[in-house]
Design a protein around this motif. Structure first.
Motif, short mmCIF file in Angstrom:
data_model
loop_
_atom_site.label_atom_id
_atom_site.label_comp_id
_atom_site.label_asym_id
_atom_site.label_seq_id
_atom_site.Cartn_x
_atom_site.Cartn_y
_atom_site.Cartn_z
N SER A 38 0.81 -1.21 0.00
CA SER A 38 0.00 0.00 0.00
C SER A 38 0.85 1.27 0.00
N LEU A 39 2.09 1.17 0.43
CA LEU A 39 2.98 2.35 0.47
C LEU A 39 3.50 2.75 -0.90
N TYR A 40 3.67 1.79 -1.77
CA TYR A 40 4.28 2.01 -3.08
C TYR A 40 3.31 1.61 -4.17
N GLU A 41 3.33 2.33 -5.25
CA GLU A 41 2.50 2.00 -6.41
C GLU A 41 3.31 1.14 -7.37
N HIS A 42 3.76 -0.02 -6.85
CA HIS A 42 4.63 -0.90 -7.63
C HIS A 42 4.01 -2.27 -7.87
N GLY A 43 2.79 -2.51 -7.44
CA GLY A 43 2.20 -3.83 -7.58
C GLY A 43 2.53 -4.69 -6.37
N PRO A 44 2.38 -6.00 -6.51
CA PRO A 44 2.59 -6.90 -5.36
C PRO A 44 4.06 -6.99 -4.96
N LEU A 45 4.29 -7.14 -3.67
CA LEU A 45 5.63 -7.37 -3.14
C LEU A 45 5.96 -8.84 -3.36
N ASN A 46 6.95 -9.12 -4.20
CA ASN A 46 7.30 -10.49 -4.54
C ASN A 46 8.45 -11.04 -3.71
N ALA A 47 9.39 -10.17 -3.32
CA ALA A 47 10.56 -10.65 -2.60
C ALA A 47 11.27 -9.49 -1.92
N THR A 48 12.00 -9.82 -0.87
CA THR A 48 12.93 -8.88 -0.27
C THR A 48 14.29 -9.55 -0.22
N ILE A 49 15.34 -8.74 -0.32
CA ILE A 49 16.70 -9.27 -0.32
C ILE A 49 17.52 -8.48 0.67
N ARG A 50 18.27 -9.20 1.51
CA ARG A 50 19.18 -8.57 2.47
C ARG A 50 20.58 -9.09 2.18
N CYS A 51 21.50 -8.19 1.97
CA CYS A 51 22.87 -8.57 1.65
C CYS A 51 23.75 -8.33 2.87
N PHE A 52 24.28 -9.39 3.42
CA PHE A 52 25.21 -9.33 4.55
C PHE A 52 26.61 -9.62 4.02
N GLY A 53 27.60 -9.42 4.84
CA GLY A 53 28.97 -9.69 4.42
C GLY A 53 29.20 -11.13 4.02
N PHE A 105 26.35 -13.23 -5.51
CA PHE A 105 26.06 -12.05 -6.32
C PHE A 105 27.22 -11.71 -7.24
N ALA A 106 28.43 -11.82 -6.75
CA ALA A 106 29.59 -11.54 -7.59
C ALA A 106 29.75 -12.61 -8.66
N MET A 107 29.57 -13.87 -8.29
CA MET A 107 29.77 -14.98 -9.22
C MET A 107 28.79 -14.93 -10.39
N HIS A 108 27.58 -14.57 -10.11
CA HIS A 108 26.55 -14.57 -11.15
C HIS A 108 26.37 -13.20 -11.78
N ASN A 109 27.28 -12.28 -11.46
CA ASN A 109 27.30 -10.96 -12.10
C ASN A 109 25.93 -10.29 -12.03
N THR A 110 25.32 -10.30 -10.86
CA THR A 110 24.00 -9.72 -10.70
C THR A 110 24.08 -8.20 -10.65
N PHE A 111 22.97 -7.58 -10.91
CA PHE A 111 22.90 -6.13 -10.85
C PHE A 111 23.20 -5.62 -9.45
N ILE A 112 22.65 -6.28 -8.43
CA ILE A 112 22.93 -5.86 -7.05
C ILE A 112 24.42 -6.01 -6.76
N GLY A 113 25.00 -7.12 -7.20
CA GLY A 113 26.44 -7.32 -7.02
C GLY A 113 27.25 -6.23 -7.69
N GLN A 114 26.85 -5.82 -8.89
CA GLN A 114 27.54 -4.74 -9.59
C GLN A 114 27.38 -3.42 -8.85
N CYS A 115 26.20 -3.17 -8.29
CA CYS A 115 25.98 -1.94 -7.50
C CYS A 115 26.86 -1.94 -6.27
N MET A 116 26.95 -3.08 -5.59
CA MET A 116 27.79 -3.17 -4.41
C MET A 116 29.26 -2.94 -4.77
#
Length: 124
Positions: free
Chosen positions: A69-84, A108-119
């Motif tokens: 309800s806070l965001y106009e993005h549709g259903p919440l499908n997943a959350t991701i938390r990146c720890f060390g 994330f680094a191995m699979h060249n993910t977008f989040i990994g690239q951002c980190m």
């Protein structure tokens, strides 16, 4: 989401990331079930620790309608938390059920993910 779909996700992750899969937990209104836990990870957590993880993701699932309800993005499908050392992914189905997955942090680094690239960009 049923335990069957969580088992299918477990198989997919075992094929995709292999030994980098740490654990998969499915939960619903009747409790939580550990569908997979890697041998070296099983010793790190007591039954109480697992219950606390289930409680935590269940509380997050309860918030699913509020988050949607806070965001106009549709259903919440997943959350991701990146720890060390690990990446926690939570796939809430509704307010009472979902699947929680833990992967080694380097996935994330191995699979060249977008989040990994951002980190990596922030580390430069």
């Amino acid at each position: 989401m049923s335990v069957t779909s969580a088992e299918a996700l477990t198989e997919f992750l075992q094929d995709r990331v292999g030994d980098h899969l740490r654990s998969v937990i499915y939960y619903d209104e009747s409790g939580g079930d550990v569908l997979y836990v890697r041998d070296d990870v099983v010793d790190e957590y007591t039954d109480d620790d697992i219950e606390q993880v289930v409680r935590d993701v269940r509380l997050e699932a309860v918030e699913k309608p509020h988050q949607e309800s806070l965001y106009e993005h549709g259903p919440l499908n997943a959350t991701i938390r990146c720890f060390g050392e690990a990446v926690e992914m939570h796939f809430p189905h509704d307010e009472t059920s979902g699947t929680a997955v833990a992967l080694d942090g380097e996935v994330f680094a191995m699979h060249n993910t977008f989040i990994g690239q951002c980190m990596a960009a922030m580390a430069d």
